[in-house]
Design a protein around this motif. Structure first.
Motif, PDB file in Angstrom:
ATOM      1  N   THR A  97       0.732  -1.300   0.075  1.00  0.00           N
ATOM      2  CA  THR A  97       0.104  -0.126  -0.062  1.00  0.00           C
ATOM      3  C   THR A  97       0.906   1.222  -0.091  1.00  0.00           C
ATOM      4  OG1 THR A  97      -1.854  -1.151   1.226  1.00  0.00           O
ATOM      5  CG2 THR A  97      -1.715   1.286   1.490  1.00  0.00           C
ATOM      6  N   LEU A  98       1.975   1.225   0.758  1.00  0.00           N
ATOM      7  CA  LEU A  98       2.627   2.461   0.985  1.00  0.00           C
ATOM      8  C   LEU A  98       3.372   2.851  -0.326  1.00  0.00           C
ATOM      9  CD1 LEU A  98       4.261   4.568   2.632  1.00  0.00           C
ATOM     10  CD2 LEU A  98       5.922   2.800   3.457  1.00  0.00           C
ATOM     11  N   LEU A  99       3.913   1.626  -1.065  1.00  0.00           N
ATOM     12  CA  LEU A  99       4.829   1.759  -2.419  1.00  0.00           C
ATOM     13  C   LEU A  99       3.814   2.428  -3.327  1.00  0.00           C
ATOM     14  CD1 LEU A  99       7.236   1.876  -4.225  1.00  0.00           C
ATOM     15  CD2 LEU A  99       6.901  -0.739  -4.347  1.00  0.00           C
ATOM     16  N   TYR A 100       2.715   1.768  -3.242  1.00  0.00           N
ATOM     17  CA  TYR A 100       1.498   2.348  -4.448  1.00  0.00           C
ATOM     18  C   TYR A 100       1.079   3.827  -4.062  1.00  0.00           C
ATOM     19  CZ  TYR A 100      -2.817   1.900  -6.909  1.00  0.00           C
ATOM     20  OH  TYR A 100      -3.847   2.427  -7.778  1.00  0.00           O
ATOM     21  N   VAL A 101       0.671   4.174  -2.787  1.00  0.00           N
ATOM     22  CA  VAL A 101       0.416   5.554  -2.519  1.00  0.00           C
ATOM     23  C   VAL A 101       1.455   6.531  -2.873  1.00  0.00           C
ATOM     24  CG1 VAL A 101      -0.518   6.872  -0.565  1.00  0.00           C
ATOM     25  CG2 VAL A 101      -1.359   4.567  -0.859  1.00  0.00           C
ATOM     26  N   LEU A 102       2.668   6.101  -2.219  1.00  0.00           N
ATOM     27  CA  LEU A 102       3.671   7.346  -2.565  1.00  0.00           C
ATOM     28  C   LEU A 102       3.902   7.513  -4.213  1.00  0.00           C
ATOM     29  CD1 LEU A 102       6.671   6.292   0.068  1.00  0.00           C
ATOM     30  CD2 LEU A 102       4.684   8.002   0.128  1.00  0.00           C
ATOM     31  N   LYS A 103       3.852   6.395  -4.702  1.00  0.00           N
ATOM     32  CA  LYS A 103       3.994   6.593  -6.458  1.00  0.00           C
ATOM     33  C   LYS A 103       2.807   7.516  -6.788  1.00  0.00           C
ATOM     34  CE  LYS A 103       4.641   5.013 -10.800  1.00  0.00           C
ATOM     35  NZ  LYS A 103       5.542   5.121 -11.566  1.00  0.00           N
ATOM     36  N   LYS A 104       1.881   7.097  -6.264  1.00  0.00           N
ATOM     37  CA  LYS A 104       0.314   7.963  -6.493  1.00  0.00           C
ATOM     38  C   LYS A 104       0.522   9.528  -6.159  1.00  0.00           C
ATOM     39  CE  LYS A 104      -4.335   7.329  -6.999  1.00  0.00           C
ATOM     40  NZ  LYS A 104      -5.511   6.509  -6.378  1.00  0.00           N
ATOM     41  N   LEU A 105       1.129   9.881  -5.250  1.00  0.00           N
ATOM     42  CA  LEU A 105       1.330  11.091  -4.733  1.00  0.00           C
ATOM     43  C   LEU A 105       2.476  11.744  -5.421  1.00  0.00           C
ATOM     44  CD1 LEU A 105       0.956  10.619  -0.879  1.00  0.00           C
ATOM     45  CD2 LEU A 105      -0.773  11.622  -2.369  1.00  0.00           C
ATOM     46  N   GLY A 106       3.055  11.002  -6.434  1.00  0.00           N
ATOM     47  CA  GLY A 106       4.236  11.626  -7.246  1.00  0.00           C
ATOM     48  C   GLY A 106       5.470  11.636  -6.566  1.00  0.00           C
ATOM     49  N   TYR A 107       5.768  10.906  -5.779  1.00  0.00           N
ATOM     50  CA  TYR A 107       7.270  10.569  -5.499  1.00  0.00           C
ATOM     51  C   TYR A 107       7.942   9.626  -6.254  1.00  0.00           C
ATOM     52  CZ  TYR A 107       5.755  13.204  -1.073  1.00  0.00           C
ATOM     53  OH  TYR A 107       5.141  14.008  -0.199  1.00  0.00           O
ATOM     54  N   ASP A 108       9.353   9.894  -6.155  1.00  0.00           N
ATOM     55  CA  ASP A 108      10.205   9.216  -6.945  1.00  0.00           C
ATOM     56  C   ASP A 108      10.602   7.929  -6.132  1.00  0.00           C
ATOM     57  OD1 ASP A 108      12.201   8.388  -8.857  1.00  0.00           O
ATOM     58  OD2 ASP A 108      13.663   9.877  -8.438  1.00  0.00           O
TER      59      ASP A 108
END
Ligand code: AMP
Ligand code: ZN
Length: 282
Positions: free
Chosen positions: A40-51
């Motif tokens: 979930t964390l990896l998916y959400v951080l990617k969705k929030l635009g983080y590298d």
């Protein structure tokens, strides 16, 4: 459903802002185990635009590691996320099962404590090699609440100081800062999010995880929660406030390079090398 997904993502973004966990242009390695929280964390951080980049330590725990790796590879491929895998058996000649068995023949410890040392060591080493600025783990609010009580009940002051939304800043160039962007999300919330998005998660519990004390503490928290709401949030928030003061007062010993492996350590020989010294004699 869409509302919950948005609210959850906003909550993660708010925690990142509140605790100043990630700055613009920073690269984050998400320590992914294959469980619902780190996926979930990896998916959400990617969705929030983080590298982001996924970082998996293949501990060689039989079927468990194999099934997790399979799912992590396809998750990262489907979501266009780079993945770095470290293979413990290939790199050291030992699986986590061997390490725990051999070490505990000599030293009284728990599987999770040994595994924690080895995971932290390689997560830091690899994260530095792939040049990321932060290591994010999937610890959620329930984990934090349990850890606060477990460490206090065990009279473990040093471990208490290791808690919190982020590890000590600028302690050394060799230590990559660890962050916990899900620290304000309940276990039930990340579970719901993972179910709604439909991640393929391997749900078998790690066979090395046999911590009766943690189970007792979890049950205790859920019992108290029946008569008083928000106890996890209150406990963790309060503890974080105390923690800031404790961390500011603490005289940390200097960080040096381990005599055996040159990785950063507060002692002459790092914890990981200490463990390997012992198991190699078995
Ligand atoms: P645990 O200590 O198993 O409760 O896991 C806590 C967090 O550590 C997870 O949410 C992940 O972010 C990270 N983690 C656990 N196992 C691994 C692994 N094998 N590889 C990379 N990260 C891991
Ligand atoms: Zn070392």
């Amino acid at each position: 459903m869409a509302d919950f997904i948005k609210l959850f993502e906003k909550k993660v973004a708010a925690s990142i802002k509140k605790y100043n966990l990630i700055s613009k242009n920073e690269k984050v390695a998400v320590a992914i185990s294959g469980g619902k929280d780190s996926t979930t964390l990896l998916y959400v951080l990617k969705k929030l635009g983080y590298d982001v980049v996924g970082l998996f330590i293949n501990l060689g725990i039989g079927n468990n590691s194999k099934e997790n790796l399979k799912r992590i590879e396809s998750f990262c491929k489907n979501n266009n996320i780079p993945l770095k895998v470290f293979d413990l058996i290939k790199e050291t000649g030992y699986s986590m099962v061997d390490i725990c068995e051999k070490y505990q023949k000599v030293i009284n410890s728990t599987n999770c404590a040994i595994c924690g040392v080895i995971k932290r060591y390689y997560l830091n080493k690899i994260a530095r090699e792939i040049k990321v600025d932060k290591i994010a783990t999937g610890h959620n609010l329930d984990d934090e609440a349990e850890n606060v009580l477990l460490n206090i009940f065990s009279n473990n002051y040093e471990l208490c100081l290791g808690l919190g939304p982020k590890s000590k800043e600028n302690s050394s160039d060799l230590f990559i800062q660890r962050i916990k962007p899900l620290c304000e999300c309940l276990n039930s919330e990340s579970k719901k999010y993972a179910n709604l998005i439909g991640f393929d998660i391997y749900t078998e519990i790690c066979p090395l995880k046999v911590n009766a004390f943690r189970k007792d503490v979890r049950e205790m928290i859920s019992n108290v929660e029946k008569s008083k709401k928000n106890i996890k949030k209150n406990l963790v928030n309060n503890f974080y406030m105390i923690l800031n003061k404790l961390k500011a007062e603490k005289n940390y010993s200097k960080i040096i390079n381990c005599e055996k492996c040159s990785e950063p350590s507060r002692n002459k020989i790092c914890k990981k090398c200490e463990i390997f010294e012992i198991i190699k004699k078995q």
